[in-house]
Write a protein that holds these residues in place. Structure first.
Motif, PDB file in Angstrom:
ATOM      1  N   UNK A 162     -26.244  -8.157  -9.737  1.00  0.00           N
ATOM      2  CA  UNK A 162     -26.037  -8.898 -11.035  1.00  0.00           C
ATOM      3  C   UNK A 162     -25.338 -10.197 -10.838  1.00  0.00           C
ATOM      4  N   UNK A 163     -24.666 -10.343  -9.515  1.00  0.00           N
ATOM      5  CA  UNK A 163     -23.873 -11.598  -9.092  1.00  0.00           C
ATOM      6  C   UNK A 163     -24.381 -12.367  -7.875  1.00  0.00           C
ATOM      7  N   UNK A 164     -24.765 -13.515  -7.900  1.00  0.00           N
ATOM      8  CA  UNK A 164     -25.191 -14.223  -6.682  1.00  0.00           C
ATOM      9  C   UNK A 164     -23.718 -14.250  -5.600  1.00  0.00           C
ATOM     10  N   UNK A 165     -24.164 -14.068  -4.543  1.00  0.00           N
ATOM     11  CA  UNK A 165     -22.915 -14.058  -3.497  1.00  0.00           C
ATOM     12  C   UNK A 165     -21.855 -15.040  -3.737  1.00  0.00           C
ATOM     13  N   UNK A 166     -22.108 -16.328  -3.601  1.00  0.00           N
ATOM     14  CA  UNK A 166     -21.330 -17.637  -3.697  1.00  0.00           C
ATOM     15  C   UNK A 166     -20.744 -17.678  -5.052  1.00  0.00           C
ATOM     16  N   UNK A 167     -21.299 -17.283  -6.121  1.00  0.00           N
ATOM     17  CA  UNK A 167     -20.841 -17.308  -7.591  1.00  0.00           C
ATOM     18  C   UNK A 167     -19.781 -16.267  -7.458  1.00  0.00           C
ATOM     19  N   UNK A 168     -19.970 -15.038  -7.258  1.00  0.00           N
ATOM     20  CA  UNK A 168     -19.036 -13.887  -7.134  1.00  0.00           C
ATOM     21  C   UNK A 168     -17.653 -14.360  -6.209  1.00  0.00           C
ATOM     22  N   UNK A 169     -17.817 -15.033  -5.160  1.00  0.00           N
ATOM     23  CA  UNK A 169     -16.780 -15.201  -4.461  1.00  0.00           C
ATOM     24  C   UNK A 169     -15.956 -16.400  -5.107  1.00  0.00           C
ATOM     25  N   UNK A 170     -16.625 -17.364  -5.503  1.00  0.00           N
ATOM     26  CA  UNK A 170     -15.796 -18.432  -6.229  1.00  0.00           C
ATOM     27  C   UNK A 170     -15.031 -17.858  -7.323  1.00  0.00           C
ATOM     28  N   UNK A 171     -15.572 -16.894  -8.248  1.00  0.00           N
ATOM     29  CA  UNK A 171     -15.160 -16.405  -9.476  1.00  0.00           C
ATOM     30  C   UNK A 171     -13.641 -15.641  -8.982  1.00  0.00           C
ATOM     31  N   UNK A 172     -14.034 -15.174  -7.927  1.00  0.00           N
ATOM     32  CA  UNK A 172     -12.793 -13.955  -7.410  1.00  0.00           C
ATOM     33  C   UNK A 172     -11.687 -14.558  -7.070  1.00  0.00           C
ATOM     34  N   UNK A 173     -12.036 -15.655  -5.965  1.00  0.00           N
ATOM     35  CA  UNK A 173     -10.868 -16.183  -5.131  1.00  0.00           C
ATOM     36  C   UNK A 173     -10.830 -17.716  -5.586  1.00  0.00           C
ATOM     37  N   UNK A 174     -11.398 -18.212  -6.462  1.00  0.00           N
ATOM     38  CA  UNK A 174     -11.304 -19.556  -6.911  1.00  0.00           C
ATOM     39  C   UNK A 174     -11.987 -20.775  -6.135  1.00  0.00           C
ATOM     40  N   UNK A 260     -23.577 -20.614   5.431  1.00  0.00           N
ATOM     41  CA  UNK A 260     -22.797 -20.413   4.328  1.00  0.00           C
ATOM     42  C   UNK A 260     -23.374 -20.999   3.063  1.00  0.00           C
ATOM     43  N   UNK A 261     -24.150 -22.308   3.176  1.00  0.00           N
ATOM     44  CA  UNK A 261     -24.954 -22.824   2.099  1.00  0.00           C
ATOM     45  C   UNK A 261     -26.148 -22.008   1.824  1.00  0.00           C
ATOM     46  N   UNK A 262     -26.459 -20.977   2.597  1.00  0.00           N
ATOM     47  CA  UNK A 262     -27.693 -20.150   2.157  1.00  0.00           C
ATOM     48  C   UNK A 262     -27.390 -18.921   1.547  1.00  0.00           C
ATOM     49  N   UNK A 263     -25.984 -18.563   1.345  1.00  0.00           N
ATOM     50  CA  UNK A 263     -25.525 -17.249   0.901  1.00  0.00           C
ATOM     51  C   UNK A 263     -26.263 -16.920  -0.325  1.00  0.00           C
ATOM     52  N   UNK A 264     -26.497 -17.798  -1.404  1.00  0.00           N
ATOM     53  CA  UNK A 264     -27.127 -17.382  -2.478  1.00  0.00           C
ATOM     54  C   UNK A 264     -28.564 -17.402  -2.437  1.00  0.00           C
ATOM     55  N   UNK A 265     -29.089 -18.114  -1.451  1.00  0.00           N
ATOM     56  CA  UNK A 265     -30.464 -17.963  -1.281  1.00  0.00           C
ATOM     57  C   UNK A 265     -30.748 -16.608  -0.620  1.00  0.00           C
ATOM     58  N   UNK A 266     -30.000 -16.090   0.482  1.00  0.00           N
ATOM     59  CA  UNK A 266     -30.004 -14.976   0.968  1.00  0.00           C
ATOM     60  C   UNK A 266     -29.705 -13.857   0.040  1.00  0.00           C
ATOM     61  N   UNK A 267     -29.256 -13.897  -0.949  1.00  0.00           N
ATOM     62  CA  UNK A 267     -28.884 -12.849  -2.235  1.00  0.00           C
ATOM     63  C   UNK A 267     -30.128 -12.834  -2.824  1.00  0.00           C
ATOM     64  N   UNK A 269     -33.337 -13.542  -1.596  1.00  0.00           N
ATOM     65  CA  UNK A 269     -34.398 -12.999  -0.536  1.00  0.00           C
ATOM     66  C   UNK A 269     -34.243 -11.655  -0.433  1.00  0.00           C
ATOM     67  N   UNK A 270     -32.874 -10.894  -0.563  1.00  0.00           N
ATOM     68  CA  UNK A 270     -32.760  -9.772   0.106  1.00  0.00           C
ATOM     69  C   UNK A 270     -32.967  -8.812  -1.265  1.00  0.00           C
ATOM     70  N   UNK A 271     -33.110  -9.166  -2.373  1.00  0.00           N
ATOM     71  CA  UNK A 271     -33.448  -8.479  -3.554  1.00  0.00           C
ATOM     72  C   UNK A 271     -34.131  -7.116  -3.272  1.00  0.00           C
ATOM     73  N   UNK A 272     -35.252  -7.070  -2.627  1.00  0.00           N
ATOM     74  CA  UNK A 272     -36.071  -5.808  -2.338  1.00  0.00           C
ATOM     75  C   UNK A 272     -35.071  -4.856  -1.542  1.00  0.00           C
ATOM     76  N   UNK A 273     -33.917  -5.363  -0.879  1.00  0.00           N
ATOM     77  CA  UNK A 273     -33.125  -4.268  -0.211  1.00  0.00           C
ATOM     78  C   UNK A 273     -32.076  -3.897  -1.062  1.00  0.00           C
TER      79      UNK A 273
END
Length: 346
Positions: A162-174, A260-267, A269-273
């Motif tokens: 439900x949440x892209x990786x970087x989006x989730x980290x920024x929402x959680x830790x600022x 680090x700049x690919x963490x959202x793209x990785x999110x 790409x890894x949807x099937x997993x």
């Protein structure tokens, strides 16, 4: 007088033994062979020592193959072939210019091609920090390649659908959480350049700060380690530091920051997993002062069963007392023992 004389003799003998030990270590490190291999369309720098079953070491940031020097000496002396590459964009390994050339798929494919180039089907895997993340995805995408995995510092990061990786980290830790601060190309590079490569490398490697790394607004400033000591810790020599600095002064920090700049793209790409569990036998080792382990969520995930649920063959979790993030260097002998005693089971 006799006691004083004996004390002086003992100190002289101790110094002599230390010098012999240093010379022996230098010979062992000199025995590490370095070469370049073609993998997945890039030239990869690889360090290697020993003969036997392959133990593959994957480093993190701001590390290089060199971070595994103690493990390579130890494991090669015990009948293993220790192999440690500079990952894509690090050290002497080629650094493609595009940000999107640093997805986990690119880096995992590099590692698979390296394994194939070694003439083996499987390896024992040891990895730390970003290398640990790549290790988890190697186990996820190509489980047949890994006999057993000794993971340091970073647990498996299961995908939140439900949440892209970087989006989730920024929402959680600022927004000043280090991964959030790394996202804009060129910005962090300029801030690191303002304090200089030697400062950045030393600042990160020597930190014992706990909790989520929060960087000063709009600058690198005191960075990861606002209480950086004027002296190096016992496990990090000036020569070690100079080695890292010499390589990063050539390559800059952009290629590692692109991971680090690919963490959202990785999110994406890894949807099937999503929901797929790691079946590889794993031993996880972290320090009680590790910045990852002491960040809210991670400790609870590791200690309270979530980690074991995602990694059913998680055999053991070791939390080292008084040890910080770079445990493979800080407690090299202890880590060597953990690796050896675990992989001999498989």
């Amino acid at each position: 007088m006799a006691k004083v004389g004996m004390k002086k003799l003992w100190l002289v003998m101790l110094a002599a033994c230390f010098n012999v030990w240093q010379e022996t270590m230098a010979v062992d490190l000199a025995g590490i062979k370095e070469r370049t291999v073609e993998v997945n369309g890039i030239k990869m720098h690889v360090a290697e020592k020993g003969e036997g079953p392959v133990v593959l070491f994957l480093h993190g940031f701001p590390e290089l193959w060199y971070t595994w020097r103690h493990q390579m000496v130890a494991l090669s002396s015990l009948g293993y072939r220790a192999v440690a590459p500079d990952l894509r964009g690090f050290g002497e390994t080629e650094a493609p210019p595009s940000v999107t050339n640093y997805t986990v798929f690119h880096i995992v494919d590099d590692v698979v091609a390296l394994i194939e180039s070694l003439g083996v089907g499987q390896v024992y895997l040891v990895a730390h920090d970003w290398g640990a993340i790549i290790g988890w995805y190697l186990c996820l995408l190509h489980p047949e390649r890994v006999k057993a995995y000794v993971c340091l510092s970073v647990p498996f990061l299961h995908r939140d659908p439900h949440v892209r990786t970087v989006d989730g980290l920024c929402a959680t830790y600022g927004p000043d959480y280090y991964i959030c601060r790394f996202q804009k190309p060129g910005e962090m590079e300029a801030q690191m350049a303002a304090v200089g490569t030697p400062y950045v490398i030393r600042n990160i490697l020597t930190t014992r700060e706990t909790g989520p790394p929060i960087l000063p607004k709009g600058e690198y400033g005191t960075g990861f380690n606002p209480n950086m000591s004027s002296t190096l810790p016992s496990w990090l020599t000036q020569d070690d530091l100079d080695y890292y600095v010499s390589k990063y002064e050539k390559t800059g920090f952009t290629p590692p920051l692109n991971y680090y700049r690919n963490l959202n793209l990785d999110w994406e790409l890894l949807a099937p997993y999503t929901g797929v569990k790691i079946q590889t036998p794993v031993k996880f080792i972290t320090g009680e002062l590790d910045t990852v382990y002491t960040t809210p969520y991670f400790r609870e995930y590791i200690d309270n069963g979530g980690f074991k649920e995602d990694v059913p063959n998680l055999k053991q979790v070791i939390v080292q007392k008084g040890v910080a993030h770079f445990n493979n260097e800080e407690t090299a002998d202890e880590i060597n023992d953990h690796i050896y005693h675990f992989i001999t089971q498989f």
